[in-house]
Design a protein around this motif. Structure first.
Motif, PDB file in Angstrom:
ATOM      1  N   ILE A   1     -10.844 -16.589   6.856  1.00  0.00           N
ATOM      2  CA  ILE A   1     -11.129 -16.575   5.494  1.00  0.00           C
ATOM      3  C   ILE A   1     -12.140 -15.418   5.064  1.00  0.00           C
ATOM      4  O   ILE A   1     -12.935 -15.429   5.616  1.00  0.00           O
ATOM      5  CB  ILE A   1     -11.048 -17.897   4.666  1.00  0.00           C
ATOM      6  N   GLY A   2     -11.747 -14.705   3.771  1.00  0.00           N
ATOM      7  CA  GLY A   2     -12.688 -13.731   3.351  1.00  0.00           C
ATOM      8  C   GLY A   2     -12.250 -12.463   3.148  1.00  0.00           C
ATOM      9  O   GLY A   2     -13.193 -11.494   3.179  1.00  0.00           O
ATOM     10  N   GLY A   3     -11.168 -12.194   3.104  1.00  0.00           N
ATOM     11  CA  GLY A   3     -10.444 -10.881   2.893  1.00  0.00           C
ATOM     12  C   GLY A   3     -10.048 -10.211   4.149  1.00  0.00           C
ATOM     13  O   GLY A   3      -9.434  -9.149   3.909  1.00  0.00           O
ATOM     14  N   TYR A   4     -10.189 -10.675   5.181  1.00  0.00           N
ATOM     15  CA  TYR A   4      -9.668 -10.212   6.441  1.00  0.00           C
ATOM     16  C   TYR A   4      -8.240  -9.814   6.508  1.00  0.00           C
ATOM     17  O   TYR A   4      -7.805  -8.761   7.029  1.00  0.00           O
ATOM     18  CB  TYR A   4     -10.167 -10.992   7.645  1.00  0.00           C
ATOM     19  N   ASN A   5      -7.670 -11.075   6.009  1.00  0.00           N
ATOM     20  CA  ASN A   5      -6.085 -10.783   6.204  1.00  0.00           C
ATOM     21  C   ASN A   5      -5.400  -9.677   5.081  1.00  0.00           C
ATOM     22  O   ASN A   5      -4.239  -9.052   5.555  1.00  0.00           O
ATOM     23  CB  ASN A   5      -5.504 -12.217   5.741  1.00  0.00           C
ATOM     24  N   PHE A   6      -6.037  -9.411   4.211  1.00  0.00           N
ATOM     25  CA  PHE A   6      -5.848  -8.316   3.116  1.00  0.00           C
ATOM     26  C   PHE A   6      -6.022  -7.160   3.866  1.00  0.00           C
ATOM     27  O   PHE A   6      -5.225  -6.081   3.804  1.00  0.00           O
ATOM     28  CB  PHE A   6      -6.304  -8.381   1.871  1.00  0.00           C
ATOM     29  N   GLN A   7      -7.196  -6.939   4.478  1.00  0.00           N
ATOM     30  CA  GLN A   7      -7.445  -5.783   5.289  1.00  0.00           C
ATOM     31  C   GLN A   7      -6.198  -5.504   6.323  1.00  0.00           C
ATOM     32  O   GLN A   7      -6.010  -4.419   6.581  1.00  0.00           O
ATOM     33  CB  GLN A   7      -8.888  -5.809   5.910  1.00  0.00           C
ATOM     34  N   TRP A   8      -6.020  -6.445   7.026  1.00  0.00           N
ATOM     35  CA  TRP A   8      -4.641  -6.263   7.931  1.00  0.00           C
ATOM     36  C   TRP A   8      -3.605  -5.877   7.072  1.00  0.00           C
ATOM     37  O   TRP A   8      -2.874  -4.901   7.636  1.00  0.00           O
ATOM     38  CB  TRP A   8      -4.675  -7.526   8.806  1.00  0.00           C
ATOM     39  N   ALA A   9      -3.368  -6.166   6.084  1.00  0.00           N
ATOM     40  CA  ALA A   9      -2.148  -5.864   5.449  1.00  0.00           C
ATOM     41  C   ALA A   9      -2.074  -4.419   4.976  1.00  0.00           C
ATOM     42  O   ALA A   9      -1.337  -3.622   4.791  1.00  0.00           O
ATOM     43  CB  ALA A   9      -1.813  -6.807   4.176  1.00  0.00           C
ATOM     44  N   TRP A  10      -3.546  -3.915   4.181  1.00  0.00           N
ATOM     45  CA  TRP A  10      -3.562  -2.533   3.946  1.00  0.00           C
ATOM     46  C   TRP A  10      -3.447  -1.865   4.945  1.00  0.00           C
ATOM     47  O   TRP A  10      -2.907  -0.674   4.834  1.00  0.00           O
ATOM     48  CB  TRP A  10      -4.988  -2.592   3.305  1.00  0.00           C
ATOM     49  N   ALA A  11      -4.207  -2.046   6.247  1.00  0.00           N
ATOM     50  CA  ALA A  11      -4.276  -1.004   7.291  1.00  0.00           C
ATOM     51  C   ALA A  11      -2.787  -0.865   7.948  1.00  0.00           C
ATOM     52  O   ALA A  11      -2.271  -0.019   8.305  1.00  0.00           O
ATOM     53  CB  ALA A  11      -5.159  -1.289   8.217  1.00  0.00           C
ATOM     54  N   SER A  12      -2.334  -2.215   8.139  1.00  0.00           N
ATOM     55  CA  SER A  12      -0.919  -2.182   9.132  1.00  0.00           C
ATOM     56  C   SER A  12       0.077  -1.514   8.132  1.00  0.00           C
ATOM     57  O   SER A  12       1.189  -0.809   8.684  1.00  0.00           O
ATOM     58  CB  SER A  12      -0.671  -3.430   9.484  1.00  0.00           C
ATOM     59  N   GLY A  13       0.375  -1.750   6.849  1.00  0.00           N
ATOM     60  CA  GLY A  13       1.208  -1.306   5.678  1.00  0.00           C
ATOM     61  C   GLY A  13       0.958   0.203   5.673  1.00  0.00           C
ATOM     62  O   GLY A  13       2.106   0.867   5.586  1.00  0.00           O
ATOM     63  N   ARG A  14      -0.252   0.674   5.390  1.00  0.00           N
ATOM     64  CA  ARG A  14      -0.385   2.123   5.426  1.00  0.00           C
ATOM     65  C   ARG A  14       0.169   2.806   6.592  1.00  0.00           C
ATOM     66  O   ARG A  14       0.800   3.827   6.477  1.00  0.00           O
ATOM     67  CB  ARG A  14      -1.738   2.513   5.232  1.00  0.00           C
ATOM     68  N   LEU A  15      -0.346   2.338   7.873  1.00  0.00           N
ATOM     69  CA  LEU A  15       0.185   3.003   8.954  1.00  0.00           C
ATOM     70  C   LEU A  15       1.705   2.996   9.130  1.00  0.00           C
ATOM     71  O   LEU A  15       2.318   4.163   9.559  1.00  0.00           O
ATOM     72  CB  LEU A  15      -0.559   2.333  10.049  1.00  0.00           C
ATOM     73  N   ALA A  16       2.399   1.922   8.716  1.00  0.00           N
ATOM     74  CA  ALA A  16       3.878   1.918   8.923  1.00  0.00           C
ATOM     75  C   ALA A  16       4.449   2.838   7.892  1.00  0.00           C
ATOM     76  O   ALA A  16       5.364   3.622   8.158  1.00  0.00           O
ATOM     77  CB  ALA A  16       4.235   0.441   8.607  1.00  0.00           C
ATOM     78  N   GLY A  17       4.106   2.880   6.739  1.00  0.00           N
ATOM     79  CA  GLY A  17       4.385   3.794   5.840  1.00  0.00           C
ATOM     80  C   GLY A  17       4.210   5.279   5.959  1.00  0.00           C
ATOM     81  O   GLY A  17       5.252   5.937   5.937  1.00  0.00           O
ATOM     82  N   MET A  18       3.142   5.844   6.579  1.00  0.00           N
ATOM     83  CA  MET A  18       2.713   7.012   6.849  1.00  0.00           C
ATOM     84  C   MET A  18       3.751   7.529   8.025  1.00  0.00           C
ATOM     85  O   MET A  18       4.104   8.407   8.118  1.00  0.00           O
ATOM     86  CB  MET A  18       1.370   7.032   7.238  1.00  0.00           C
ATOM     87  N   SER A  19       3.721   6.482   9.094  1.00  0.00           N
ATOM     88  CA  SER A  19       4.747   6.945  10.298  1.00  0.00           C
ATOM     89  C   SER A  19       6.074   6.994   9.915  1.00  0.00           C
ATOM     90  O   SER A  19       6.819   8.013  10.617  1.00  0.00           O
ATOM     91  CB  SER A  19       4.188   5.861  11.257  1.00  0.00           C
ATOM     92  N   ALA A  20       6.620   6.259   9.134  1.00  0.00           N
ATOM     93  CA  ALA A  20       8.118   6.204   9.078  1.00  0.00           C
ATOM     94  C   ALA A  20       8.439   7.395   8.014  1.00  0.00           C
ATOM     95  O   ALA A  20       9.550   7.673   8.169  1.00  0.00           O
ATOM     96  CB  ALA A  20       8.470   4.808   8.079  1.00  0.00           C
ATOM     97  N   SER A  21       7.719   8.180   7.232  1.00  0.00           N
ATOM     98  CA  SER A  21       7.896   8.933   6.359  1.00  0.00           C
ATOM     99  C   SER A  21       7.578  10.394   7.366  1.00  0.00           C
ATOM    100  O   SER A  21       7.760  11.444   6.694  1.00  0.00           O
ATOM    101  CB  SER A  21       7.066   8.839   5.101  1.00  0.00           C
ATOM    102  N   ASP A  22       6.794  10.262   8.478  1.00  0.00           N
ATOM    103  CA  ASP A  22       6.623  11.368   9.166  1.00  0.00           C
ATOM    104  C   ASP A  22       7.686  11.897  10.243  1.00  0.00           C
ATOM    105  O   ASP A  22       7.896  11.437  11.363  1.00  0.00           O
ATOM    106  CB  ASP A  22       5.287  11.109  10.125  1.00  0.00           C
ATOM    107  N   THR A  23       8.680  12.678   9.627  1.00  0.00           N
ATOM    108  CA  THR A  23       9.853  12.997  10.359  1.00  0.00           C
ATOM    109  C   THR A  23       9.768  14.220  10.966  1.00  0.00           C
ATOM    110  O   THR A  23       9.246  15.109  10.340  1.00  0.00           O
ATOM    111  CB  THR A  23      11.279  12.912   9.455  1.00  0.00           C
TER     112      THR A  23
END
Length: 377
Positions: free
Chosen positions: A355-377
């Protein structure tokens, strides 16, 4: 036909959609809820604990080497800077939690929705089927799919666990899921439930049947009408749930030993009594001054039994433990190793933090990486 379909538009899904669109992709975000971001809005008591000032892989349960690799792609300073560009200033509170300066979770959600203005969003759209290819619900077509459908915690917000079936239909496995960061329940009419509303600094210990300590956590424990809650309880809950049969005990005076308390009590009970809430002391206080009663008190102060009967379930859990193993994901891109063109991020993966913001940090980091990677064609 879209370039990328993002299934689930919560914290991780919105980040994925934003960065996929920034990469030049045509993006559609699909969510079963009528309004986006319900879990963001209710998080942190309605204030949204965006992240923590120090985030380390050891703050998470899961494959920590893989977690570390993903977190390095978008660390806390980068997160603070990102939200600043969206007009959200974060402030640090005692203990290291970072909240929006407005103290309103809506500030965070509105900023993310503005950043996703280039994304086509479809709400009240439940995805029940994804075929390789990708065809969604027999009607939508996408070149790539980002699965960000969350876990099973707080199902009323839309995270009902349906994403696991989508993942398995595309070839993934799912480890057993169970509530994490969840309050724990004591037996009906247990004496401790009469202390509802009291909070104490405590060290909780999960113990094996032999008495060996399996896991420890220290922090604030809250007595409630049903049992126990508070940060330390939420943090230790998944360790109690995952390793049954186990017992739970509480040290109500962390840092003290049997010898130190024995010496204090022999001198006077006053020093000990002053360190505990009066109602708690009255419950534990020795009935007389015998050696046996003093030793019983010391045992209660150092290893108070907490006979937990169950947790409060996914309805009250802040996060889900278990999910798609990180071993099935290319952690450099978040792309599936078993279904090319599929990316996964957020709570659907087998990662859960303190508890304490860690799960949001995981969401921001993993989501950003997925989005950048998927659009990198």
């Amino acid at each position: 036909m879209s370039d990328i379909a993002v299934i689930g538009a919560g914290a991780a899904g919105l980040m994925a959609a934003i960065f996929a669109a920034r990469g030049g992709a045509q993006v559609v975000a699909l969510d079963g809820a009528k309004k986006l971001g319900a879990k963001i809005v209710i998080s942190g008591g309605g204030r949204c604990n965006v992240t923590h000032d120090i985030v380390h892989p050891s703050d998470f349960n899961g494959s920590r080497n893989a977690i570390a690799k993903i977190l390095r792609t978008f660390d806390v300073p980068a997160t603070i800077a990102f939200f600043a560009t969206l007009g959200v200033t974060l402030k640090r509170e005692e203990g290291g939690k970072l909240f929006p300066a407005t103290d309103k979770a809506r500030t965070v959600l509105d900023a993310l929705l503005r950043a996703a203005e280039g994304v086509e969003t479809r709400t009240d759209y439940k995805v029940t089927k994804v075929e390789r290819g990708f065809v969604i619900n027999d009607e939508l077509h996408a070149r790539k799919v980002i699965l960000a459908s969350g876990g099973r915690s707080v199902p009323k917000t839309g995270s009902d666990g349906s994403g696991y079936a989508l993942a398995t239909s595309l070839g993934h496995s799912v480890t057993p899921t169970f509530p994490a960061l969840v309050p724990l329940v004591l037996p009906n009419e247990h004496p401790l439930t009469t202390l509802s509303g009291l909070s104490v600094d405590a060290e909780l210990a999960v113990r094996s049947p032999s008495g060996k300590v399996v896991h420890r956590e220290r922090g604030s424990m809250l007595f409630t009408h049903f049992g126990i809650s508070g940060p330390v309880v939420l943090d230790i809950s998944r360790h109690w749930i995952a390793n049954q049969p186990l017992t739970l005990t509480a040290s109500l005076l962390p840092g003290e030993t049997f010898e130190s308390l024995d010496a204090m009590l022999l001198d006077s009970t006053r020093a000990v009594r002053q360190r505990l809430p009066s109602r708690l002391w009255e419950m534990l206080a020795p009935k007389d001054t015998t050696r046996e009663e003093r030793r019983r008190l010391i045992r209660d102060l150092l290893e108070l039994p907490l006979p937990i009967v169950r947790d409060r379930g996914f309805e009250y859990a802040e996060v889900t433990a278990g999910g798609v193993p990180l071993s099935e994901i290319d952690t450099a891109t978040m792309e599936s190793r078993v279904c090319p063109g599929l990316y996964l991020c957020g709570e659907i993966l087998d990662v859960d933090g303190k508890i304490g913001g860690y799960n949001f940090q995981w969401a921001w980091a993993s989501g950003r990486l997925a989005g950048m990677s998927a659009s990198d064609t």
